[in-house]
Design an enzyme around this catalytic site. Structure first.
Site, mmCIF file in Angstrom:
data_model
loop_
_atom_site.group_PDB
_atom_site.id
_atom_site.type_symbol
_atom_site.label_atom_id
_atom_site.label_comp_id
_atom_site.label_asym_id
_atom_site.label_seq_id
_atom_site.Cartn_x
_atom_site.Cartn_y
_atom_site.Cartn_z
ATOM 1 N N HIS A 164 0.819 -1.221 0.000
ATOM 2 C CA HIS A 164 0.000 0.000 0.000
ATOM 3 C C HIS A 164 0.854 1.273 0.000
ATOM 4 O O HIS A 164 0.358 2.342 -0.342
ATOM 5 C CB HIS A 164 -0.995 -0.005 1.174
ATOM 6 C CG HIS A 164 -0.420 0.291 2.520
ATOM 7 N ND1 HIS A 164 -0.151 -0.684 3.447
ATOM 8 C CD2 HIS A 164 -0.065 1.465 3.108
ATOM 9 C CE1 HIS A 164 0.319 -0.119 4.546
ATOM 10 N NE2 HIS A 164 0.394 1.176 4.361
ATOM 11 N N ASP A 194 0.161 -7.610 1.410
ATOM 12 C CA ASP A 194 0.528 -6.203 1.569
ATOM 13 C C ASP A 194 2.043 -6.027 1.618
ATOM 14 O O ASP A 194 2.570 -5.235 2.400
ATOM 15 C CB ASP A 194 -0.114 -5.589 2.819
ATOM 16 C CG ASP A 194 -0.012 -4.061 2.825
ATOM 17 O OD1 ASP A 194 0.048 -3.467 1.742
ATOM 18 O OD2 ASP A 194 0.020 -3.476 3.930
ATOM 19 N N GLY A 269 3.221 6.490 7.920
ATOM 20 C CA GLY A 269 4.613 6.663 7.473
ATOM 21 C C GLY A 269 5.519 5.564 7.994
ATOM 22 O O GLY A 269 6.569 5.305 7.432
ATOM 23 N N ASN A 270 5.102 4.903 9.099
ATOM 24 C CA ASN A 270 5.853 3.758 9.605
ATOM 25 C C ASN A 270 5.645 2.516 8.744
ATOM 26 O O ASN A 270 6.425 1.558 8.816
ATOM 27 C CB ASN A 270 5.422 3.402 11.038
ATOM 28 C CG ASN A 270 6.196 4.150 12.090
ATOM 29 O OD1 ASN A 270 5.633 4.882 12.881
ATOM 30 N ND2 ASN A 270 7.515 3.978 12.098
ATOM 31 N N SER A 271 4.584 2.508 7.951
ATOM 32 C CA SER A 271 4.259 1.347 7.133
ATOM 33 C C SER A 271 5.442 0.919 6.276
ATOM 34 O O SER A 271 6.032 1.729 5.562
ATOM 35 C CB SER A 271 3.074 1.652 6.212
ATOM 36 O OG SER A 271 1.892 1.822 6.954
ATOM 37 N N LEU A 329 -7.381 -23.096 -0.203
ATOM 38 C CA LEU A 329 -8.382 -24.110 0.112
ATOM 39 C C LEU A 329 -9.800 -23.591 -0.113
ATOM 40 O O LEU A 329 -10.709 -24.359 -0.397
ATOM 41 C CB LEU A 329 -8.243 -24.560 1.568
ATOM 42 C CG LEU A 329 -6.934 -25.263 1.949
ATOM 43 C CD1 LEU A 329 -6.919 -25.548 3.451
ATOM 44 C CD2 LEU A 329 -6.777 -26.558 1.165
ATOM 45 N N GLY A 330 -9.990 -22.282 0.059
ATOM 46 C CA GLY A 330 -11.332 -21.718 -0.083
ATOM 47 C C GLY A 330 -12.129 -21.794 1.209
ATOM 48 O O GLY A 330 -13.335 -22.087 1.187
ATOM 49 N N VAL A 333 -11.007 -19.544 8.546
ATOM 50 C CA VAL A 333 -10.736 -20.307 9.763
ATOM 51 C C VAL A 333 -10.417 -19.379 10.930
ATOM 52 O O VAL A 333 -10.138 -18.187 10.746
ATOM 53 C CB VAL A 333 -9.559 -21.279 9.558
ATOM 54 C CG1 VAL A 333 -9.892 -22.323 8.516
ATOM 55 C CG2 VAL A 333 -8.292 -20.517 9.173
#
Length: 427
Positions: A164, A194, A269-271, A329-330, A333
């Site tokens: 992002h 991400d 900004g830490n991302s 797997l679809g 959980v």
């Protein structure tokens, strides 16, 4: 006061207002250009502070039962130089400080200008004049984040950051720990995890960070987060906290993710920056924080990082292929070990099992549905390996290719059953 004096006073007042307005506009423009004025001010302040000195004088010290008392001449107090110069996490920070970078995302924006006059930037231009008006596309700094250089190979330095942070970028640049800004290339990105990988010329790399084992983390363990909160003006900011939970399952972009929860301050900004343990190893990539609850209450100290073991798996694939094609797997959980009695009741979990993954839902036509796995089953193993959290299941699945067959062991109403699942590609 005479009429002439009154006029002179009003003239001086107008001139002062005009100068103040001009100074304010120049200040705003300087900020847009990168805050050079602010940094200059800080440097000057530091210089003045460093060059100041006090006159040396004699002093005496008396030591009593409860400590010591120092006596000196008035106005001659000094700073006692301590030999202890580092905190418990300083050495850890030094192992990664020059590997952390600011990541700049530039996007094209259309702008129209009617004059080169500085006042036109603030809406004071002559908008009635069509001849002086022009429209053009320019690269504009859209957002800033963080990243960490983790290896070099084939003349390139590789940086991991969040997807992002560079999403939609027309151009990406990084600011090194030295302050130098250089161009970076997007090697690969993955919205599901991400994560993204950038590359720079290896000649700029002076330090690389190493990854630690995120599976060995314990609640209460001390960690530091490093990055550029609120942008590169605060680059290399370090915040300290603890591991609140080494494995927390959350939903991000409609996908389940297992993340590390920490109370180390993580801000915009830490991302993309590293979460570091006391050995100076990267054990997570800071990705997001919870700032308010669903009811709107303000939340503090809830940040989340992508575990390093998953990061390593993803970045290696991104460097090799530029993208991630995941087998799945679809199913949705929940790790039973992370659920208290209230949530177990809400989900309708009646099993007495303490570990495993509770299957909360199964997508119709999915790999799991075709194999016979049902809602309410508890997955206990995959490929013969014990599964107690989502991260472990993901690691096992991601070691396979689409179309591979995987044995999934479940507990259904107290009975152990094994299903052979043919993995499908994620959407």
């Amino acid at each position: 006061m005479s009429e002439e004096q009154d006029k002179q006073r009003n003239t001086r007042k107008k001139e002062n207002n005009r100068l103040l307005t001009k100074a304010a506009i120049i200040g705003v423009v300087a900020g847009i250009l990168g805050g050079g004025i602010a940094y200059g001010g800080l440097s000057a302040a530091n210089l003045n502070s460093n060059t100041s000195s006090s006159t040396a004088s004699s002093s005496s010290s008396n030591t009593g039962e409860n400590g010591s008392v120092t006596t000196s001449s008035s106005g001659t107090t000094k700073v006692n130089k301590s030999k202890t110069t580092s905190g418990t996490m300083t050495s850890a920070y030094k192992k990664v400080q020059n590997a952390v970078v600011s990541v700049l995302n530039y996007k094209y924006t259309s702008s129209s200008s009617s004059s080169s006059d500085i006042y036109s930037m603030f809406g004071y231009g002559d908008s009635d004049s069509s001849d002086s008006s022009s429209s053009k596309k320019s690269l504009t700094l859209y957002s800033e984040g963080s990243g960490v250089i983790y290896t070099t190979a084939n003349g390139k330095g590789y940086i991991v950051t969040n997807n992002h942070v560079i999403s939609g970028a027309a151009k990406v640049k990084v600011i090194l720990a030295s302050g130098k800004t250089i161009a970076a290339k997007v090697v690969g990105k993955d919205s599901t995890s991400d994560l993204a990988v950038l590359s720079i010329d290896s000649k700029y790399v002076t330090q690389t960070a190493s990854f630690g084992d995120s599976r060995s983390l314990l609640s209460g363990q001390t960690v530091i987060a490093i990055g550029s909160p609120e942008g590169s003006e605060y680059a290399s900011t370090v915040t300290q906290g603890i591991i609140s939970s080494p494995s927390r399952t959350i939903t991000y972009n409609s996908n389940q993710m297992t993340v590390i929860q920490t109370d180390a301050a993580i801000n915009s900004g830490n991302s993309g920056g590293p979460l570091v343990n006391s050995d100076g190893q990267v054990i997570g990539i800071n990705s997001m924080k919870l700032s308010s609850s669903s009811s709107g209450d303000s939340v503090e100290g809830m940040g989340f990082a992508i575990p390093s073991n998953e990061v390593v798996t993803i970045v290696n694939q991104l460097v090799k292929k530029g993208k991630i094609t995941r087998p799945q797997l679809g199913i949705k959980v929940a790790a039973i070990a992370d659920l208290n009695s209230y949530y177990k009741k809400q989900l309708g979990i009646s099993t007495s099992l303490k570990k495993g993954l509770y299957v909360a839902s199964v997508t119709s036509g999915s790999a799991a549905a075709s194999a016979g796995i049902k809602k309410g089953d508890v997955i206990t193993a995959a490929d013969g390996k014990t599964v107690n959290d989502v991260a472990t299941l993901h690691s096992i699945l991601y070691s396979h290719n689409v179309g591979d067959k995987v044995k999934i062991t479940v507990n259904r109403n107290g009975k152990t059953m094994t299903f052979t699942v043919t993995l499908q590609a994620s959407n």
